[in-house]
Design a protein around this motif. Structure first.
Motif, PDB file in Angstrom:
ATOM      1  N   GLN A 159      -1.656  -4.184  -0.921  1.00  0.00           N
ATOM      2  CA  GLN A 159      -1.355  -4.025  -2.361  1.00  0.00           C
ATOM      3  C   GLN A 159       0.088  -4.428  -2.641  1.00  0.00           C
ATOM      4  N   ARG A 160       0.885  -4.493  -1.604  1.00  0.00           N
ATOM      5  CA  ARG A 160       2.302  -4.804  -1.761  1.00  0.00           C
ATOM      6  C   ARG A 160       2.520  -6.150  -2.450  1.00  0.00           C
ATOM      7  N   THR A 161       1.526  -7.015  -2.357  1.00  0.00           N
ATOM      8  CA  THR A 161       1.657  -8.311  -3.026  1.00  0.00           C
ATOM      9  C   THR A 161       1.643  -8.139  -4.557  1.00  0.00           C
ATOM     10  N   TYR A 170       0.655  -2.526 -13.283  1.00  0.00           N
ATOM     11  CA  TYR A 170      -0.378  -3.560 -13.116  1.00  0.00           C
ATOM     12  C   TYR A 170      -1.777  -2.957 -13.305  1.00  0.00           C
ATOM     13  N   ALA A 171      -1.987  -1.774 -12.755  1.00  0.00           N
ATOM     14  CA  ALA A 171      -3.305  -1.112 -12.898  1.00  0.00           C
ATOM     15  C   ALA A 171      -3.607  -0.870 -14.366  1.00  0.00           C
ATOM     16  N   ASN A 172      -2.594  -0.441 -15.109  1.00  0.00           N
ATOM     17  CA  ASN A 172      -2.818  -0.112 -16.523  1.00  0.00           C
ATOM     18  C   ASN A 172      -2.925  -1.345 -17.411  1.00  0.00           C
ATOM     19  N   LYS A 173      -2.584  -2.506 -16.839  1.00  0.00           N
ATOM     20  CA  LYS A 173      -2.744  -3.744 -17.611  1.00  0.00           C
ATOM     21  C   LYS A 173      -3.984  -4.504 -17.164  1.00  0.00           C
ATOM     22  N   GLY A 174      -4.908  -3.805 -16.538  1.00  0.00           N
ATOM     23  CA  GLY A 174      -6.182  -4.447 -16.165  1.00  0.00           C
ATOM     24  C   GLY A 174      -6.284  -4.819 -14.698  1.00  0.00           C
ATOM     25  N   GLY A 175      -5.276  -4.455 -13.896  1.00  0.00           N
ATOM     26  CA  GLY A 175      -5.303  -4.868 -12.496  1.00  0.00           C
ATOM     27  C   GLY A 175      -5.879  -3.839 -11.531  1.00  0.00           C
ATOM     28  N   MET A 176      -6.491  -2.759 -12.055  1.00  0.00           N
ATOM     29  CA  MET A 176      -7.008  -1.711 -11.164  1.00  0.00           C
ATOM     30  C   MET A 176      -7.977  -2.268 -10.118  1.00  0.00           C
ATOM     31  N   ASP A 177      -8.895  -3.145 -10.553  1.00  0.00           N
ATOM     32  CA  ASP A 177      -9.887  -3.659  -9.594  1.00  0.00           C
ATOM     33  C   ASP A 177      -9.208  -4.433  -8.462  1.00  0.00           C
ATOM     34  N   ALA A 188      -9.390  -3.183  -4.702  1.00  0.00           N
ATOM     35  CA  ALA A 188     -10.024  -4.065  -3.710  1.00  0.00           C
ATOM     36  C   ALA A 188      -9.100  -4.269  -2.507  1.00  0.00           C
ATOM     37  N   LYS A 189      -7.795  -4.391  -2.759  1.00  0.00           N
ATOM     38  CA  LYS A 189      -6.852  -4.597  -1.641  1.00  0.00           C
ATOM     39  C   LYS A 189      -6.823  -3.388  -0.714  1.00  0.00           C
ATOM     40  N   ILE A 190      -6.752  -2.178  -1.283  1.00  0.00           N
ATOM     41  CA  ILE A 190      -6.637  -1.004  -0.411  1.00  0.00           C
ATOM     42  C   ILE A 190      -7.954  -0.763   0.330  1.00  0.00           C
ATOM     43  N   ILE A 191      -9.070  -0.988  -0.360  1.00  0.00           N
ATOM     44  CA  ILE A 191     -10.359  -0.783   0.307  1.00  0.00           C
ATOM     45  C   ILE A 191     -10.513  -1.783   1.456  1.00  0.00           C
ATOM     46  N   SER A 192     -10.174  -3.053   1.204  1.00  0.00           N
ATOM     47  CA  SER A 192     -10.356  -4.029   2.288  1.00  0.00           C
ATOM     48  C   SER A 192      -9.372  -3.770   3.423  1.00  0.00           C
ATOM     49  N   SER A 193      -8.140  -3.332   3.089  1.00  0.00           N
ATOM     50  CA  SER A 193      -7.180  -3.002   4.150  1.00  0.00           C
ATOM     51  C   SER A 193      -7.723  -1.868   5.014  1.00  0.00           C
ATOM     52  N   LEU A 194      -8.249  -0.818   4.363  1.00  0.00           N
ATOM     53  CA  LEU A 194      -8.750   0.339   5.116  1.00  0.00           C
ATOM     54  C   LEU A 194      -9.982  -0.016   5.945  1.00  0.00           C
ATOM     55  N   LYS A 195     -10.877  -0.787   5.357  1.00  0.00           N
ATOM     56  CA  LYS A 195     -12.089  -1.152   6.114  1.00  0.00           C
ATOM     57  C   LYS A 195     -11.718  -1.941   7.368  1.00  0.00           C
ATOM     58  N   GLU A 196     -10.788  -2.871   7.170  1.00  0.00           N
ATOM     59  CA  GLU A 196     -10.347  -3.695   8.298  1.00  0.00           C
ATOM     60  C   GLU A 196      -9.669  -2.816   9.363  1.00  0.00           C
ATOM     61  N   GLY A 197      -8.791  -1.936   8.901  1.00  0.00           N
ATOM     62  CA  GLY A 197      -8.061  -1.067   9.825  1.00  0.00           C
ATOM     63  C   GLY A 197      -8.998  -0.125  10.567  1.00  0.00           C
ATOM     64  N   LEU A 198      -9.968   0.445   9.844  1.00  0.00           N
ATOM     65  CA  LEU A 198     -10.896   1.378  10.491  1.00  0.00           C
ATOM     66  C   LEU A 198     -11.808   0.654  11.473  1.00  0.00           C
ATOM     67  N   ALA A 199     -12.224  -0.556  11.114  1.00  0.00           N
ATOM     68  CA  ALA A 199     -13.076  -1.316  12.037  1.00  0.00           C
ATOM     69  C   ALA A 199     -12.325  -1.544  13.345  1.00  0.00           C
ATOM     70  N   THR A 200     -11.026  -1.824  13.239  1.00  0.00           N
ATOM     71  CA  THR A 200     -10.223  -2.070  14.443  1.00  0.00           C
ATOM     72  C   THR A 200     -10.096  -0.818  15.292  1.00  0.00           C
ATOM     73  N   LEU A 224      -6.875   4.310  -4.766  1.00  0.00           N
ATOM     74  CA  LEU A 224      -7.968   4.327  -3.787  1.00  0.00           C
ATOM     75  C   LEU A 224      -9.282   4.745  -4.448  1.00  0.00           C
ATOM     76  N   THR A 225      -9.205   5.696  -5.356  1.00  0.00           N
ATOM     77  CA  THR A 225     -10.424   6.241  -5.966  1.00  0.00           C
ATOM     78  C   THR A 225     -10.651   5.689  -7.377  1.00  0.00           C
ATOM     79  N   LYS A 226      -9.850   4.738  -7.774  1.00  0.00           N
ATOM     80  CA  LYS A 226      -9.932   4.149  -9.116  1.00  0.00           C
ATOM     81  C   LYS A 226      -9.827   5.210 -10.214  1.00  0.00           C
ATOM     82  N   ALA A 227      -8.997   6.208  -9.969  1.00  0.00           N
ATOM     83  CA  ALA A 227      -8.791   7.232 -11.001  1.00  0.00           C
ATOM     84  C   ALA A 227      -7.851   6.675 -12.075  1.00  0.00           C
ATOM     85  N   ASP A 228      -8.032   7.123 -13.277  1.00  0.00           N
ATOM     86  CA  ASP A 228      -7.238   6.639 -14.414  1.00  0.00           C
ATOM     87  C   ASP A 228      -5.728   6.833 -14.151  1.00  0.00           C
TER      88      ASP A 228
END
Ligand code: FES
Length: 487
Positions: A143-145, A156-163, A167-179, A201-205
């Protein structure tokens, strides 16, 4: 590394973010940090006014540009000049282990403790039948990008960038957990992080996080099904937070250090873009967060970098430097900055008001500090110190009455404590009481994962912790002005 990037609309930074290539963008494309530096080798667009401000004529002529300033549609061959490799970050996963009186709670299967930091993520895998640590894995929060600090990401989240952020944190975690998991089947995951990270992470407002009075959508513990969060078996628990800016990572740190069980008065300090801190003992705990800004993580500093390989992390009194990983120096990180400033004060190239005699302070080849860098540093230092002083005043104790000072987080790892005290970042009376305790957030999730009756401890911390909101606090403002000077 050379890559071909097609740009249809938006900026070249937007196009790079859609790829798997990590691009450094601390200011989230606002054109103010100058760190999304790339080299375009084909189809080089004319330089913008912003780029000419950051780069020399030679650099512009060689195709150096800011990824966030390139908007002309086309196909570009890009050399990621200052690209930060995802695995070049120095990530703190170790922590001081505190003596524990609670009983281990043995269970079947495997569990993970996860600390989601704004910059980095650390995971530990445990055998729940024995409590044994099996593996540790650390990686970059991609997400640092979208900006290096939580404010950029909330914005960014409040301007429409939440998804995008989710997506970045979920893919980072999935990749990390798979490893880390390999063939192990997970039964439990305990997750801590600051309030913003857990919201993303939970897409909370996130709409209340960035504007006064800074309200969170949730701060209580959350339990859910991992299949819905990360498509894995088992159950997850998000640890509870204390306030919008003193999140589950700090509560986890309190849990880890046993502040809530002791008579001794302790102070826990975690320095990052927010200085988060807690003071207290088993009777009551006060917490606060101060907006230190990104200077300690290399942001807004001309040659500043995060804790990556090649970052200057120590400067000796004779000017000798040490870099992370002993790699070629690429910039200076927070602990190096403290040293460089302490050395400049000692040899009087910098005075106590923060003025420098020369145009810049040289640290190594092509690495220097400007007057503006010093001012940025003074703001960050003063925010942390004023926060500590406010906590002491509101708790009703002097610095000399504190029994233990726990310095948490990656920043604490390389910091020279004498220099931190000599420049006034930490009070003199803390000397000899400071313990570098490492990643206490990860330590706290380990404890939650492995010990009995731990939910009661979390509830106890929640019930005795009170957060101080510094917005408009005249005492903080007064102390902030006072500590802008170097002692
Ligand atoms: S200048 Fe481009 S991300 Fe900051």
């Amino acid at each position: 590394m050379l890559v071909q990037v097609n740009l249809d609309h938006g900026t070249l930074l937007d196009a790079l973010r859609k790829t798997t290539i990590y691009t450094n963008a601390p200011c989230n494309g606002r054109g103010v940090c100058g760190k999304c530096k790339i080299k375009i080798t084909e189809n080089v667009p004319p330089a913008t006014a912003i780029e000419t401000k950051f780069f020399s004529a030679d650099e512009i002529a060689s195709g150096i540009r800011l990824a966030c300033a390139v908007t002309a549609p086309g196909t570009y061959i890009v050399e990621l000049e200052d690209a930060i490799e995802k695995d070049s970050f120095s990530i703190l996963s170790s922590y001081e282990v505190f003596e524990e009186v609670a009983e281990l709670c043995y269970a079947e299967g495997f569990g993970v403790g996860i600390d989601i930091g704004t910059t980095t993520i650390a995971i530990e895998l445990f055998d729940l039948a024995t409590g044994e640590l099996l593996r540790t894995h650390t990686f970059l929060n991609t997400q640092r990008t979208y900006g290096s600090d939580v404010i950029s990401r909330i914005d960014y989240a409040n301007k429409g960038g939440m998804d995008d952020l989710n997506a970045k944190i979920i893919s980072s975690l999935k990749e990390g957990l798979a490893t880390i998991l390999g063939n192990a089947v997970l039964s439990k995951a305990i997750i801590a992080g600051n309030t913003t990270m857990l919201h993303l992470l939970t897409k909370a407002d996130c709409s209340g996080l960035g504007i006064y009075p800074f309200t969170a959508n949730f701060l209580d513990m959350k339990v859910g099904d991992l299949s819905q969060l990360l498509a894995l078996s088992g159950e997850y628990t998000l640890l509870a937070g204390i306030s919008t800016y003193v999140g589950a990572d700090i509560l986890s740190g309190i849990l880890h250090t046993n502040m809530h069980k002791n008579d001794a008065i302790c102070i826990l300090i975690d320095i990052g873009t927010n200085g988060e801190m807690a003071i207290g003992n088993k009777h009551n705990i006060l917490t606060l967060a101060t907006a230190a800004g990104p200077a300690f993580e290399g942001g807004n500093i001309s040659c500043g970098v995060g804790s990556i390989a090649g970052a200057i992390c120590q400067v000796a009194s004779d000017g000798h430097i040490k870099t992370i990983g002993d790699a070629k120096a690429v910039g200076i990180c927070g602990s190096g900055l403290i040293d460089a400033i302490a050395v400049a004060l000692a040899n009087e190239t910098l005075d106590e008001t923060g003025s420098i005699e020369t145009e810049v302070i040289h640290i190594a080849e092509d690495i220097y500090l400007t007057q503006k860098d010093i001012r940025e540093f003074q703001l960050a230092k003063s925010a942390i110190r004023a926060g500590i002083e406010v906590l002491l005043v509101k708790y009703g104790v002097a610095a000399s009455e504190i029994d233990h000072v726990y310095l948490a987080g990656g920043f604490g790892k390389f910091i020279n404590l004498d220099n931190a005290i000599s420049i006034g970042l930490l009070p003199n009376d803390f000397a000899d009481k400071i313990q570098k305790v490492g990643n206490t957030s990860l330590g706290g999730v380990r404890k939650f994962l492995l010990y009995k009756d731990i939910k009661d401890e979390v509830q106890q911390i929640k019930s005795i912790a009170k957060d101080l909101n510094l917005a408009h606090d005249p005492l903080f403002n007064e102390l902030f002005m006072e500590h802008m000077l170097f002692e």
